[in-house]
Write an enzyme that holds these catalytic residues in place. Structure first.
Site, PDB file in Angstrom:
ATOM      1  N   LYS A  37       0.866  -1.177   0.000  1.00  0.00           N
ATOM      2  CA  LYS A  37       0.000   0.000   0.000  1.00  0.00           C
ATOM      3  C   LYS A  37       0.904   1.230   0.000  1.00  0.00           C
ATOM      4  CE  LYS A  37      -4.129   2.027   1.124  1.00  0.00           C
ATOM      5  NZ  LYS A  37      -5.455   1.781   0.556  1.00  0.00           N
ATOM      6  N   ASP A  61      -5.285  -0.867   7.000  1.00  0.00           N
ATOM      7  CA  ASP A  61      -5.026  -1.671   5.809  1.00  0.00           C
ATOM      8  C   ASP A  61      -3.871  -2.642   6.007  1.00  0.00           C
ATOM      9  OD1 ASP A  61      -7.086  -0.350   4.600  1.00  0.00           O
ATOM     10  OD2 ASP A  61      -5.816   1.061   3.523  1.00  0.00           O
TER      11      ASP A  61
END
Length: 230
Positions: free
Chosen positions: A38, A55
């Site tokens: 990410k 996340d």
């Protein structure tokens, strides 16, 4: 053969992290060395004395092996906001070259690098340069798996996202429809998008609990064959 790709979304909160984690587990089950990445994450979570980002914590929670923390992202910002704004609040400028170099490094270390975007394709990353995720994806020269909703409005959002990817000569491996509840409207939305785009798709059910994530089993040969050979 493609072994690295993006998980991009038609909007924010469409399920990119869930889909990224699913693909991570899919390739881990096949004995592949895989990393979810990410580039930019925002919105730190504070629970009691623990601080974390949702996340990358989700990746770690469902991974079959311990993931190297420094390989999971390049920029993390406290504010739960668009990357360019969250970065601006901390006096930081998101640099494209930092992310591209990180991807290059990861590609040399892993069989599969699964890059997860933030929000939709036109989410800005750098306020000073009109720099957004679509530009970053194009510069990375990696294909895209597009994550979409199943509800009313998804036809327009999905077709517009596919159109802009095609206009930028970015290969599309397929579409993942997330949070399917089994209604006829949803089924028609999915069928209509498939007929118009002729792209393979996967359909993720809506989860009642995150613990149900491990029970998702999707074996669509056409989708994964296209991903492997696009």
């Amino acid at each position: 053969m493609t072994q690295h790709f993006w998980i991009a979304g038609t909007d924010t909160d469409v399920g990119k992290t869930l889909v990224t984690t699913y693909f991570m587990r899919y390739f881990q089950a096949k004995g592949e060395n895989v990393i979810p990445y990410k580039p930019v994450q925002t919105g730190i979570i504070v629970e009691n004395s623990k601080k974390y980002y949702g996340d990358t914590e989700f990746y770690q929670s469902f991974s079959e092996e311990v993931l190297v923390e420094e390989h999971l992202n390049s920029y993390s910002f406290k504010e739960p906001a668009s990357p360019h704004y969250a970065a601006m609040l901390e006096g930081i400028v998101i640099e494209e070259e930092v992310i591209l170099q990180h991807i290059k490094q990861l590609k040399s270390l892993y069989d599969w690098v699964i890059c997860e975007g933030a929000g939709g394709l036109y989410v800005p990353l750098n306020e000073q340069r009109n720099y957004h995720f679509l530009h970053l994806i194009k510069q990375s020269q990696l294909p895209v798996v597009l994550v979409a909703r199943t509800k009313l409005g998804t036809i327009n959002h999905t077709l517009l996202s596919i159109e802009v990817l095609k206009m930028n000569d970015i290969p599309i491996a397929g579409v993942v429809f997330n949070a399917f509840e089994g209604t006829e409207l949803e089924s028609n939305n999915i069928r209509t998008i498939g007929q118009i785009t002729d792209l393979p798709s996967l359909v993720f059910p809506k989860l009642k609990n995150l613990s149900d994530f491990k029970n998702i089993r999707l074996e669509d040969t056409e989708f994964f064959e296209r991903l492997l050979h696009i």
